[in-house]
Design an enzyme around this catalytic site. Structure first.
Site, PDB file in Angstrom:
ATOM      1  N   LYS A  14       3.274 -10.104  -0.358  1.00 19.06           N
ATOM      2  CA  LYS A  14       2.217 -10.300   0.649  1.00 19.06           C
ATOM      3  C   LYS A  14       1.431 -11.585   0.371  1.00 19.06           C
ATOM      4  O   LYS A  14       1.212 -12.395   1.273  1.00 19.06           O
ATOM      5  CB  LYS A  14       1.258  -9.092   0.675  1.00 19.06           C
ATOM      6  CG  LYS A  14       1.950  -7.759   0.982  1.00 19.06           C
ATOM      7  CD  LYS A  14       0.961  -6.613   1.073  1.00 19.06           C
ATOM      8  CE  LYS A  14       0.229  -6.271  -0.206  1.00 19.06           C
ATOM      9  NZ  LYS A  14       1.094  -5.749  -1.299  1.00 19.06           N
ATOM     10  N   ARG A  89      -5.151   0.042   3.921  1.00 20.13           N
ATOM     11  CA  ARG A  89      -4.292   0.737   2.960  1.00 20.13           C
ATOM     12  C   ARG A  89      -4.378   2.248   3.085  1.00 20.13           C
ATOM     13  O   ARG A  89      -3.708   2.959   2.325  1.00 20.13           O
ATOM     14  CB  ARG A  89      -4.742   0.354   1.564  1.00 20.13           C
ATOM     15  CG  ARG A  89      -3.781  -0.527   0.800  1.00 20.13           C
ATOM     16  CD  ARG A  89      -4.482  -0.893  -0.486  1.00 20.13           C
ATOM     17  NE  ARG A  89      -3.616  -1.259  -1.542  1.00 20.13           N
ATOM     18  CZ  ARG A  89      -3.347  -2.516  -1.881  1.00 20.13           C
ATOM     19  NH1 ARG A  89      -3.829  -3.514  -1.186  1.00 20.13           N
ATOM     20  NH2 ARG A  89      -2.596  -2.755  -2.913  1.00 20.13           N
ATOM     21  N   ARG A 134      -3.655 -10.562 -14.692  1.00 24.40           N
ATOM     22  CA  ARG A 134      -4.095  -9.388 -13.920  1.00 24.40           C
ATOM     23  C   ARG A 134      -3.880  -8.151 -14.770  1.00 24.40           C
ATOM     24  O   ARG A 134      -2.763  -7.821 -15.139  1.00 24.40           O
ATOM     25  CB  ARG A 134      -3.287  -9.290 -12.611  1.00 24.40           C
ATOM     26  CG  ARG A 134      -3.983  -9.967 -11.454  1.00 24.40           C
ATOM     27  CD  ARG A 134      -3.195  -9.852 -10.181  1.00 24.40           C
ATOM     28  NE  ARG A 134      -3.064  -8.493  -9.677  1.00 24.40           N
ATOM     29  CZ  ARG A 134      -2.659  -8.198  -8.454  1.00 24.40           C
ATOM     30  NH1 ARG A 134      -2.351  -9.161  -7.606  1.00 24.40           N
ATOM     31  NH2 ARG A 134      -2.538  -6.942  -8.070  1.00 24.40           N
TER      32      ARG A 134
HETATM   33  P1  AP5 Z   1       2.994 -11.296  -4.454  1.00 26.34           P
HETATM   34  O1  AP5 Z   1       3.138 -12.282  -3.369  1.00 26.34           O
HETATM   35  O2  AP5 Z   1       1.817 -11.398  -5.335  1.00 26.34           O
HETATM   36  O3  AP5 Z   1       3.075  -9.815  -3.856  1.00 26.34           O
HETATM   37  P2  AP5 Z   1       1.933  -8.874  -3.306  1.00 26.34           P
HETATM   38  O4  AP5 Z   1       2.573  -7.977  -2.311  1.00 26.34           O
HETATM   39  O5  AP5 Z   1       0.761  -9.694  -2.870  1.00 26.34           O
HETATM   40  O6  AP5 Z   1       1.620  -8.075  -4.642  1.00 26.34           O
HETATM   41  P3  AP5 Z   1       0.237  -7.618  -5.250  1.00 26.34           P
HETATM   42  O7  AP5 Z   1       0.465  -7.312  -6.678  1.00 26.34           O
HETATM   43  O8  AP5 Z   1      -0.864  -8.550  -4.902  1.00 26.34           O
HETATM   44  O9  AP5 Z   1       0.091  -6.294  -4.483  1.00 26.34           O
HETATM   45  P4  AP5 Z   1      -0.944  -5.197  -4.529  1.00 26.34           P
HETATM   46  O10 AP5 Z   1      -0.882  -4.692  -3.154  1.00 26.34           O
HETATM   47  O11 AP5 Z   1      -0.721  -4.215  -5.618  1.00 26.34           O
HETATM   48  O12 AP5 Z   1      -2.283  -5.935  -4.988  1.00 26.34           O
HETATM   49  P5  AP5 Z   1      -3.670  -6.167  -4.297  1.00 26.34           P
HETATM   50  O13 AP5 Z   1      -4.252  -7.364  -4.905  1.00 26.34           O
HETATM   51  O14 AP5 Z   1      -3.584  -6.069  -2.838  1.00 26.34           O
HETATM   52  O15 AP5 Z   1       4.342 -11.318  -5.282  1.00 26.34           O
HETATM   53  C1  AP5 Z   1       4.496 -10.547  -6.459  1.00 26.34           C
HETATM   54  C2  AP5 Z   1       5.343 -11.343  -7.473  1.00 26.34           C
HETATM   55  O16 AP5 Z   1       6.662 -11.501  -6.942  1.00 26.34           O
HETATM   56  C3  AP5 Z   1       4.812 -12.744  -7.735  1.00 26.34           C
HETATM   57  O17 AP5 Z   1       5.002 -13.060  -9.080  1.00 26.34           O
HETATM   58  C4  AP5 Z   1       5.676 -13.629  -6.813  1.00 26.34           C
HETATM   59  O18 AP5 Z   1       5.816 -14.921  -7.318  1.00 26.34           O
HETATM   60  C5  AP5 Z   1       6.992 -12.879  -6.813  1.00 26.34           C
HETATM   61  N1  AP5 Z   1       7.747 -13.043  -5.541  1.00 26.34           N
HETATM   62  C6  AP5 Z   1       7.237 -13.119  -4.276  1.00 26.34           C
HETATM   63  N2  AP5 Z   1       8.226 -13.220  -3.368  1.00 26.34           N
HETATM   64  C7  AP5 Z   1       9.397 -13.209  -4.070  1.00 26.34           C
HETATM   65  C8  AP5 Z   1      10.766 -13.289  -3.690  1.00 26.34           C
HETATM   66  N3  AP5 Z   1      11.142 -13.392  -2.405  1.00 26.34           N
HETATM   67  N4  AP5 Z   1      11.700 -13.205  -4.674  1.00 26.34           N
HETATM   68  C9  AP5 Z   1      11.328 -13.080  -5.988  1.00 26.34           C
HETATM   69  N5  AP5 Z   1      10.040 -13.020  -6.414  1.00 26.34           N
HETATM   70  C10 AP5 Z   1       9.081 -13.065  -5.464  1.00 26.34           C
HETATM   71  O19 AP5 Z   1      -4.488  -4.872  -4.820  1.00 26.34           O
HETATM   72  C11 AP5 Z   1      -4.816  -4.701  -6.172  1.00 26.34           C
HETATM   73  C12 AP5 Z   1      -5.667  -3.462  -6.322  1.00 26.34           C
HETATM   74  O20 AP5 Z   1      -6.910  -3.651  -5.608  1.00 26.34           O
HETATM   75  C13 AP5 Z   1      -5.088  -2.159  -5.744  1.00 26.34           C
HETATM   76  O21 AP5 Z   1      -4.234  -1.519  -6.665  1.00 26.34           O
HETATM   77  C14 AP5 Z   1      -6.360  -1.373  -5.453  1.00 26.34           C
HETATM   78  O22 AP5 Z   1      -6.880  -0.798  -6.639  1.00 26.34           O
HETATM   79  C15 AP5 Z   1      -7.322  -2.445  -4.992  1.00 26.34           C
HETATM   80  N6  AP5 Z   1      -7.285  -2.635  -3.524  1.00 26.34           N
HETATM   81  C16 AP5 Z   1      -6.894  -3.761  -2.870  1.00 26.34           C
HETATM   82  N7  AP5 Z   1      -6.982  -3.585  -1.539  1.00 26.34           N
HETATM   83  C17 AP5 Z   1      -7.424  -2.321  -1.345  1.00 26.34           C
HETATM   84  C18 AP5 Z   1      -7.687  -1.547  -0.178  1.00 26.34           C
HETATM   85  N8  AP5 Z   1      -7.504  -2.033   1.060  1.00 26.34           N
HETATM   86  N9  AP5 Z   1      -8.116  -0.257  -0.366  1.00 26.34           N
HETATM   87  C19 AP5 Z   1      -8.325   0.242  -1.588  1.00 26.34           C
HETATM   88  N10 AP5 Z   1      -8.075  -0.428  -2.733  1.00 26.34           N
HETATM   89  C20 AP5 Z   1      -7.629  -1.712  -2.605  1.00 26.34           C
HETATM   90 MG    MG Z   2      -1.303  -9.715  -3.362  1.00 21.48          MG
END
Ligand code: AP5
Ligand code: MG
Length: 193
Positions: A14, A89, A134
């Site tokens: 994402k 989410r 992270r």
């Molecule tokens: P990346 O692009 O970072 O993927 P992502 O989907 O953004 O992954 P996140 O870890 O950010 O997802 P998340 O949903 O757990 O975290 P968030 O910050 O939203 O890619 C991941 C890796 O893969 C990178 O190293 C990248 O380089 C690699 N990659 C990308 N594309 C690739 C490809 N095609 N091939 C190979 N490698 C690739 O949330 C974190 C925490 O915050 C949650 O757990 C929760 O506690 C809280 N939170 C956030 N939003 C909410 C909400 N709306 N409600 C409640 N809690 C929330």
């Molecule tokens: Mg992300």
């Protein structure tokens, strides 16, 4: 206004694809994960509370993230549109977002859903954990908890938008450029309407 949700499990790409999409379409990127990490970095009361939940791989309470998104929408009155990443989410967050956007007369145009196998998600997140700083990336238990939380609470968001026929699934494995191309195709289909 043209508003998009980029949806998918943890590690589905994402954040990576958001950076490219906002450049191409001139949208404002709103990532609740990034907003929460900035609260943590600034050691705010909200950030300190959120960190405890995030480190367990669980979701922070709906009212916290809805409040953050509501403020961010209000702070960007001139935006051409928003790209929501990691929000909504839960079904409650989706309903709240629709109400906020109805006030602006600017509904969600499409929910783009990245499909990635669980094995690939774990590989990507463990690898990023080596360098990202992270704390929710560093151990397998937290990563698995994040994926479990996604299945338990977040897949309901896809069901919610499916009833309005707004979901477009895109394969999230392969090269970043090819995935970007597939996402752009889905967006362009809707922009022409
Ligand atoms: P990346 O692009 O970072 O993927 P992502 O989907 O953004 O992954 P996140 O870890 O950010 O997802 P998340 O949903 O757990 O975290 P968030 O910050 O939203 O890619 C991941 C890796 O893969 C990178 O190293 C990248 O380089 C690699 N990659 C990308 N594309 C690739 C490809 N095609 N091939 C190979 N490698 C690739 O949330 C974190 C925490 O915050 C949650 O757990 C929760 O506690 C809280 N939170 C956030 N939003 C909410 C909400 N709306 N409600 C409640 N809690 C929330
Ligand atoms: Mg992300």
């Amino acid at each position: 206004m043209f508003n998009i949700i980029l949806f998918g499990p943890p590690g589905s790409g994402k954040g990576t694809q958001s950076e490219k999409l906002i450049q191409k379409y001139g949208l404002k990127h709103l990532s609740t994960g990034d907003l929460l990490r900035s609260e943590i970095a600034n050691q705010t009361a909200l950030g300190l509370e959120a960190k405890k939940v995030m480190d367990k791989g669980e979701l922070v309470p709906d009212e916290v993230v809805i409040g953050m998104i509501s403020s961010a929408i209000d702070a960007n009155v001139d935006a051409k549109g928003f790209l929501f990443d990691g929000f909504p989410r839960t079904a409650a967050q989706a309903e709240a977002l629709d109400k906020l956007l109805a006030l602006k007369n600017a509904p969600i145009a499409v929910m783009l859903a990245l499909e990635v196998s669980e094995e690939e998600l774990i590989t990507r997140l463990m690898k990023r954990g080596e360098t990202s700083g992270r704390s929710d990336d560093t151990n397998m238990e937290t990563i698995k908890a994040r994926i479990a939380e996604y299945h338990k609470k977040t897949t309901a968001v896809a069901d919610y938008y499916q009833q309005f026929e707004k979901v477009a699934s895109v394969k999230g494995e392969g090269s970043i450029e090819n995935i970007f191309g597939a996402l752009c195709n889905e967006i362009d289909l809707r922009k022409e309407q």
